[in-house]
Design an enzyme around this catalytic site. Structure first.
Site, PDB file in Angstrom:
ATOM      1  N   LEU A 113      72.621 -67.303 -19.650  1.00 58.59           N
ATOM      2  CA  LEU A 113      71.869 -68.251 -20.480  1.00 58.59           C
ATOM      3  C   LEU A 113      72.757 -68.832 -21.568  1.00 58.59           C
ATOM      4  O   LEU A 113      72.579 -69.944 -22.025  1.00 58.59           O
ATOM      5  CB  LEU A 113      70.692 -67.537 -21.151  1.00 58.59           C
ATOM      6  CG  LEU A 113      69.548 -67.083 -20.253  1.00 58.59           C
ATOM      7  CD1 LEU A 113      68.614 -66.173 -21.030  1.00 58.59           C
ATOM      8  CD2 LEU A 113      68.795 -68.280 -19.730  1.00 58.59           C
TER       9      LEU A 113
ATOM     10  N   GLY B 129      77.107 -65.318 -26.534  1.00 57.78           N
ATOM     11  CA  GLY B 129      77.070 -65.075 -27.979  1.00 57.78           C
ATOM     12  C   GLY B 129      78.400 -64.529 -28.463  1.00 57.78           C
ATOM     13  O   GLY B 129      79.364 -64.442 -27.701  1.00 57.78           O
ATOM     14  N   GLY B 130      78.418 -64.185 -29.701  1.00 59.59           N
ATOM     15  CA  GLY B 130      79.638 -63.665 -30.298  1.00 59.59           C
ATOM     16  C   GLY B 130      80.107 -62.377 -29.659  1.00 59.59           C
ATOM     17  O   GLY B 130      81.290 -62.063 -29.659  1.00 59.59           O
ATOM     18  N   PHE B 131      79.181 -61.632 -29.108  1.00 59.30           N
ATOM     19  CA  PHE B 131      79.551 -60.319 -28.612  1.00 59.30           C
ATOM     20  C   PHE B 131      79.413 -60.182 -27.101  1.00 59.30           C
ATOM     21  O   PHE B 131      79.435 -59.095 -26.565  1.00 59.30           O
ATOM     22  CB  PHE B 131      78.720 -59.245 -29.312  1.00 59.30           C
ATOM     23  CG  PHE B 131      78.810 -59.362 -30.785  1.00 59.30           C
ATOM     24  CD1 PHE B 131      80.035 -59.177 -31.420  1.00 59.30           C
ATOM     25  CD2 PHE B 131      77.719 -59.703 -31.548  1.00 59.30           C
ATOM     26  CE1 PHE B 131      80.144 -59.314 -32.781  1.00 59.30           C
ATOM     27  CE2 PHE B 131      77.828 -59.839 -32.914  1.00 59.30           C
ATOM     28  CZ  PHE B 131      79.041 -59.652 -33.540  1.00 59.30           C
ATOM     29  N   GLY B 132      79.254 -61.301 -26.432  1.00 57.47           N
ATOM     30  CA  GLY B 132      79.186 -61.224 -24.987  1.00 57.47           C
ATOM     31  C   GLY B 132      78.110 -62.138 -24.424  1.00 57.47           C
ATOM     32  O   GLY B 132      77.358 -62.763 -25.166  1.00 57.47           O
TER      33      GLY B 132
ATOM     34  N   VAL C  16      74.735 -63.575 -22.407  1.00 64.26           N
ATOM     35  CA  VAL C  16      73.313 -63.248 -22.312  1.00 64.26           C
ATOM     36  C   VAL C  16      72.822 -63.727 -20.948  1.00 64.26           C
ATOM     37  O   VAL C  16      73.020 -64.884 -20.582  1.00 64.26           O
ATOM     38  CB  VAL C  16      72.506 -63.934 -23.429  1.00 64.26           C
ATOM     39  CG1 VAL C  16      71.026 -63.570 -23.310  1.00 64.26           C
ATOM     40  CG2 VAL C  16      73.039 -63.533 -24.791  1.00 64.26           C
TER      41      VAL C  16
ATOM     42  N   LYS D   6      71.294 -59.063 -23.156  1.00 68.03           N
ATOM     43  CA  LYS D   6      72.512 -59.329 -23.920  1.00 68.03           C
ATOM     44  C   LYS D   6      73.485 -58.212 -23.601  1.00 68.03           C
ATOM     45  O   LYS D   6      73.240 -57.049 -23.914  1.00 68.03           O
ATOM     46  CB  LYS D   6      72.173 -59.344 -25.409  1.00 68.03           C
ATOM     47  CG  LYS D   6      73.350 -59.614 -26.298  1.00 68.03           C
ATOM     48  CD  LYS D   6      72.837 -59.996 -27.660  1.00 68.03           C
ATOM     49  CE  LYS D   6      73.814 -59.581 -28.739  1.00 68.03           C
ATOM     50  NZ  LYS D   6      73.280 -59.848 -30.058  1.00 68.03           N
TER      51      LYS D   6
ATOM     52  N   ASP E  41      73.117 -64.251 -40.581  1.00 68.91           N
ATOM     53  CA  ASP E  41      73.605 -65.263 -39.650  1.00 68.91           C
ATOM     54  C   ASP E  41      72.446 -66.131 -39.163  1.00 68.91           C
ATOM     55  O   ASP E  41      72.267 -66.345 -37.968  1.00 68.91           O
ATOM     56  CB  ASP E  41      74.337 -64.598 -38.474  1.00 68.91           C
ATOM     57  CG  ASP E  41      75.233 -65.588 -37.731  1.00 68.91           C
ATOM     58  OD1 ASP E  41      75.513 -66.674 -38.292  1.00 68.91           O
ATOM     59  OD2 ASP E  41      75.637 -65.282 -36.594  1.00 68.91           O
TER      60      ASP E  41
END
Ligand SMILES: *[C@@H]1O[C@H](CO)[C@@H](O)[C@H](O)[C@H]1NC(C)=O
Ligand SMILES: *[C@@H]1O[C@H](CO)[C@@H](O)[C@H](O)[C@H]1NC(C)=O
Length: 699
Positions: free
Chosen positions: A504, A507-510, A512, A526, A623
């Site tokens: 989809l 994000g900053g950490f991987g 989704v 996520k 954030d």
């Protein structure tokens, strides 16, 4: 010559009369409705009747003349007078101090009953705040028959001993007031525990709240302040077969008055009053920070106030519950990676600069050297750690702990020279050393990072290949939060084996992924990428936070999946994507009406309000941006992505961080520049978001 002498005697007699108010003789009394009081000779303290706060009861007590509302001692704390007819006098019959009510019934006495008619008993209020009873006919009239210092209420004055005296059988400790209006015995006590080695223990009933740590000859191992500032107050801890006590005395030419008070909220406060001032200020208070709380990190845990997280396991120990450790806190504590037995070869690892564990199951030998101590601990199967009992130069002594180690913390300040040696199996020590070395290498050589990432990838591959075996483990670690745990195989199936087509967004950490569970439920997964060590921390943070939060305007977490190094968060699937998808393109923004926009803004504000004020925790999102506002099928906005959020506890209103994270354009200037953030930082971001929604322009 003679006239001069005569004058001197006359002067002396006048002096005596004028300044005799510090002494109560057997033919005088202090009567409440007469407003008579006793003052110490330098007019520092005063003894008399008072009513605390809004109370209508009368008590006999001692206070500072300069600050009469600060009561340092109360005689009849559990037995108040109902009217103004209380009277304090010396009983001629029993040679003791008695407090009589309006019916002349004794409601309090010094309990120092002694016979003999030839006695000449007087009570005197000393400038130390000590009310003493002495026999003027006695050879040694400076020896007290009784003193109020032996019966403290909630305040330790300089010169007053807290602790135990075998001759009198007294154990002197502080007991808090019940409330500001009620000096009767409250729930908190602060006493010197002396199981061979003294330490101050603050308890509520029988539950320990805080302890100072063991006296190591220089200071209490858990309190740093007491020596760093030793030109103001001198602390003495004395321990021998007759008595064991803790005493504080003002250093010479001290410019202030000091006291230690256990206040009715159970906080120990060291307060000082500058000369000529009438305003007491707090020098320090305990417990002060989370690590002060007794056993904050559970058994065999170690508290690091600047650590992230604060709690860790002692070296060679592992969380009792892997899941709880990762996700929430350490209340279940830690256990040995390999239990102690008598077969293995053992060694020790040193933890420097610590507060020593509580003395629950221990042995003290003051004559042993550190080498003998080590040997002795090595020989005894159940010995789990040892330390010097006296850190003064040229001394040692030996403290040994058996079984669990409780309430250990580490100090970051240089000069905390109290070390603890923890017993570990030789193989464990070798592996922790290797781990340590690897840690340093990681910093220097980037190559090794890549290597370990390869190892991780391999591990991951193995995990994906063997999901069935891991299912068992996943269930075992699901102990402490009600968050459903998903099986990796299940998630893998739902996302078409993490097919790129299901992504989809990233994000900053991987990435989704969109997923479809076999039940038909649509989910968003996520998946934490393993590239960054930081990601793991933020993952913990997010699960920890969001599991406790429930609000219509916050994205709902359905569960998580923790298997090996693989970490995933499973959210409700929101079909309408995020807000930025709609507002920044003219064509799409026309899809949203003004009414819709208005409802979205209100929804975001409600979600933020919940985070800041209405939930059990105060949370700063840090954030907030259009990309983190998801919209459900009814266009209800939902705040998502709590990876950077921070909890504020208690009275915390603002903090600073060295790691400024978030999105430029949405960060408030003081946060972006100085790292200062508070709820106001989110409000700033909200303002930016509001302008973006209204204008349709990106900041
Ligand atoms: C007790 O002491 C703490 C720390 O100094 C202070 O914040 C608190 O207000 C005090 N409580 C009362 C009831 O005085
Ligand atoms: C180890 O020390 C404890 C506590 O002093 C003692 O009770 C126990 O007997 C000792 N065990 C051995 C094997 O020496």
């Amino acid at each position: 010559m003679e006239i001069r002498y005569l004058f001197f005697f006359f002067f002396y007699a006048v002096m005596k009369i004028c300044f005799a108010t510090n002494t109560l003789t057997s033919y005088q009394s202090i009567i409440d409705h007469d407003n008579t009081t006793l003052s110490s000779s330098e007019n520092i303290f005063e003894l008399g009747f008072f009513s605390p706060g809004d109370s209508k009861y009368r008590y006999l007590g001692i206070w500072y003349k300069r600050t009469p509302d600060v009561i340092v001692w109360v005689a009849n704390r559990n037995n108040p007078l109902a009217d103004y007819f209380g009277e304090l006098r010396i009983s001629n019959k029993s040679n003791q101090l008695v407090l009589l009510n309006s019916s002349k019934i004794i409601i309090w006495s010094s309990n120092s009953w002694s016979e003999g008619t030839e006695k000449n008993i007087v009570a005197q209020l000393l400038d130390s705040g000590n009310l003493v009873l002495k026999d003027m006919n006695s050879m040694n009239s400076e020896q007290y028959l009784w003193q109020s210092f032996d019966f403290p209420t909630d305040t330790q004055l300089p010169g007053m001993k807290l602790g135990w005296d075998s001759k009198s059988g007294l154990n002197r400790y502080l007991t808090s007031w019940k409330s500001a209006d009620n000096p009767s015995e409250g729930g908190f006590t602060y006493r010197m525990a002396t199981y061979g080695i003294p330490q101050g223990v603050l308890a509520e009933g029988s539950i320990i709240k805080f302890r100072t740590g063991e006296w190591n000859g220089v200071r209490f191992s858990g309190v740093q302040l007491l020596t760093s500032n030793n030109n103001t107050l001198n602390f003495t801890v004395s321990i021998n077969e007759n008595e064991s006590y803790y005493l504080c005395e003002p250093a010479a030419n001290l410019r202030f008055t000091a006291r230690l008070t256990l206040n009715h909220s159970g906080i120990l406060e060291r307060l000082v009053l500058e000369d000529r001032s009438t305003q007491w200020s707090i020098m320090y208070s305990r417990p002060y920070e989370p690590c002060d709380t007794y056993g904050y990190c559970g058994v065999n845990g170690i508290c690091k106030i600047n650590g992230d997280p604060i709690c860790d396991c002692l070296e060679g120990f592992t969380p009792r519950s892997q899941r709880c450790w990762d996700v929430l806190n350490l209340s279940k504590g830690c256990k040995r990676k390999t239990p102690l037995n008598c077969q293995t070869k053992y060694g020790f690892v040193k933890v420097a600069g610590v507060k020593l564990p509580n003395l629950l199951n221990f042995r003290l030998d003051k004559n042993m050297s550190l080498e003998e101590c080590e040997l002795s601990c090595l020989k005894n199967c159940s010995c789990s750690a040892y330390a010097r009992s006296d850190i003064r130069h040229g001394r040692s002594g030996c403290l040994m702990w058996f079984d669990n180690l409780i309430d250990v913390r580490v100090f970051s300040v240089k000069g905390s020279d109290q070390d603890l040696y923890i017993k570990l199996s030789a193989s464990e020590i070798k592996s922790t050393r290797v781990a340590k070395r690897r840690k340093t290498l990681k910093v220097i050589v980037i190559g090794s990072v890549i290597t370990s990432l390869c190892v991780l990838a391999l591990v991951l591959w193995c995990i994906i290949q063997r999901p069935r075996k891991l299912k068992v483990r996943a269930q075992r670690i699901d102990e402490c939060i009600k968050l459903p745990l998903f099986d990796l195989a299940e998630i893998s199936a739902a996302t078409n084996n993490f097919s790129p087509e299901n992504i989809l967004g990233v994000g900053g950490f991987g990435p989704v992924y969109k997923g479809n569970l076999s039940t038909g439920l649509e989910i968003a997964v996520k998946r934490l990428s393993k590239e960054s060590q930081q990601g793991a921390k933020e993952f913990k943070n997010e699960v920890d936070l969001i599991a406790k939060l429930q609000h219509k305007n916050l994205v709902a977490l359905l569960g998580c999946c923790i298997q090996g190094d693989d970490r995933m968060l499973i959210y409700e699937y929101l079909p309408n994507k995020s807000l930025d998808y709609f507002i920044f393109e003219r064509q799409k923004s026309s899809w949203i009406s003004w009414e819709n926009s208005f409802d979205i803004v209100i929804g975001i504000a409600k979600g933020l309000m919940y985070l800041h004020h209405d939930s059990k925790l105060q949370i700063i999102h840090r954030d907030l941006k259009a990309g983190n506002i998801l919209l459900d099928s009814n266009m209800t906005p939902k705040i998502s992505d709590f990876g950077l959020a921070r909890i504020f506890e208690g009275d915390e209103r603002e903090t600073t961080t060295r790691r400024v994270v978030g999105t430029y354009g949405y960060m408030s200037p003081e946060y972006a520049v100085d790292g200062i953030f508070s709820v106001k930082s989110d409000v700033f971001s909200f303002g930016v978001l509001l302008l973006e929604i209204v204008s349709g322009e990106k900041n």
